[in-house]
Write an enzyme that holds these catalytic residues in place. Structure first.
Site, PDB file in Angstrom:
ATOM      1  N   LYS A  19       2.750  -2.874   6.009  1.00  0.00           N
ATOM      2  CA  LYS A  19       2.908  -2.796   4.560  1.00  0.00           C
ATOM      3  C   LYS A  19       4.307  -2.309   4.173  1.00  0.00           C
ATOM      4  O   LYS A  19       4.841  -2.673   3.116  1.00  0.00           O
ATOM      5  CB  LYS A  19       1.840  -1.899   3.957  1.00  0.00           C
ATOM      6  CG  LYS A  19       0.427  -2.474   4.071  1.00  0.00           C
ATOM      7  CD  LYS A  19       0.306  -3.826   3.393  1.00  0.00           C
ATOM      8  CE  LYS A  19      -1.129  -4.325   3.345  1.00  0.00           C
ATOM      9  NZ  LYS A  19      -1.261  -5.607   2.633  1.00  0.00           N
TER      10      LYS A  19
ATOM     11  N   SER B 181       0.853  -1.187   0.000  1.00  0.00           N
ATOM     12  CA  SER B 181       0.000   0.000   0.000  1.00  0.00           C
ATOM     13  C   SER B 181       0.884   1.231   0.000  1.00  0.00           C
ATOM     14  O   SER B 181       2.026   1.187   0.478  1.00  0.00           O
ATOM     15  CB  SER B 181      -0.887   0.007   1.256  1.00  0.00           C
ATOM     16  OG  SER B 181      -1.528   1.254   1.423  1.00  0.00           O
TER      17      SER B 181
ATOM     18  N   TYR C 128      -1.272  -0.622  10.110  1.00  0.00           N
ATOM     19  CA  TYR C 128      -1.396  -1.164   8.755  1.00  0.00           C
ATOM     20  C   TYR C 128      -0.220  -0.702   7.897  1.00  0.00           C
ATOM     21  O   TYR C 128       0.403  -1.496   7.190  1.00  0.00           O
ATOM     22  CB  TYR C 128      -2.720  -0.692   8.173  1.00  0.00           C
ATOM     23  CG  TYR C 128      -3.011  -1.128   6.761  1.00  0.00           C
ATOM     24  CD1 TYR C 128      -3.550  -2.382   6.500  1.00  0.00           C
ATOM     25  CD2 TYR C 128      -2.786  -0.274   5.683  1.00  0.00           C
ATOM     26  CE1 TYR C 128      -3.839  -2.785   5.196  1.00  0.00           C
ATOM     27  CE2 TYR C 128      -3.073  -0.661   4.385  1.00  0.00           C
ATOM     28  CZ  TYR C 128      -3.604  -1.915   4.143  1.00  0.00           C
ATOM     29  OH  TYR C 128      -3.889  -2.298   2.862  1.00  0.00           O
TER      30      TYR C 128
END
Length: 247
Positions: A158, A141, A154
């Site tokens: 990533k 991401s 998150y």
């Protein structure tokens, strides 16, 4: 360029909806046999109908080694090979600063988003790709390319996934390629909190001004799965409408 995956077999995790389902459909449309995985059988059954083509569903948890090994073994038993692995499954149980996060949310996010891709890559490599070659595509991401966003844990996972992918690329070449896709904001249920309420005609503060669609990511994943990217490994392909350098 006419890219096809005729004669190839792909496994796509987290493929009952969103980006994973779009990748599975794009691969099936390109001639591949595709195995899709997710935790809930009912979601997988719906995805199989929507995707069409030669698609097989197996319920599995992305963070469990035994599930990865089982899916790889069943894929090879059913289709005779495993050429492409897409580690798409992800979770984000917490939004907010890392400093305020509960360790349970941290551990859960790392289990699925980082531990999972390693386990599935190990299973695919040991089960088929070490001897026969293949392509691994890890879905990261843009939140993993720069700090400061609202999806803090998150983003950490990533970012680590990019490093893991590049490390693996140095270890498993030349027969196996490992690459990364880094999507920007895509209109999926997973990212609903980030785009809901903006309206279908909303213009966004990056050069191409629109939300991404799952097919935008799927088309890039098709390139990385195919021979068109045969000299590409350890790469991070950003697909974000220009969001990483927005003004």
């Amino acid at each position: 360029m006419d890219i096809n995956l005729e004669g190839r077999v792909a496994v796509v995790t987290g493929a009952s909806r969103g980006i994973g389902a779009a990748i599975a459909k794009t691969y099936a449309d390109a001639g591949a046999k595709v195995v899709i995985t997710a935790r809930k059988p009912e979601g997988l059954a719906e995805a199989v109908e929507e995707i069409g083509g030669d698609v097989h569903a197996i319920a599995a948890h992305a963070g469990k080694a035994e599930d990865a090994e089982r899916v790889v073994a069943e894929t090879i038993s059913k289709f005779g090979r495993l050429d492409v692995l897409v580690n798409n499954a992800a979770t984000n149980p917490y939004m907010g600063p890392v400093i305020d996060a509960e360790i349970r949310a941290w551990d859960k996010t790392f289990e699925v988003n980082l531990r999972g891709p390693l386990l599935w890559t190990q299973a695919a490599y040991r089960g088929w790709m070490k001897e026969h070659g293949g392509s691994v595509i890890n879905i990261s991401s843009i939140d993993g390319l720069r700090p400061g966003g609202p999806l803090a844990i998150y983003g950490v996972t990533k970012s680590a996934l990019v490093f893991l992918s590049q490390q693996l690329a140095t270890e498993v070449g030349p027969n196996v390629r490992v690459n990364v896709l880094a999507p920007g904001l895509v209109k999926t249920e997973f990212a609903r909190a980030l785009w809901e309420g903006a309206g279908d005609d909303a213009k966004y503060p990056w050069p191409l001004q629109r939300l991404g669609q799952p097919t935008d990511i799927a088309n890039a994943a098709l390139f990385l799965a195919s021979d068109a990217s045969s000299w590409t490994t350890g790469a991070v392909l950003t697909v974000d409408g220009g969001g990483t350098f927005r003004v």
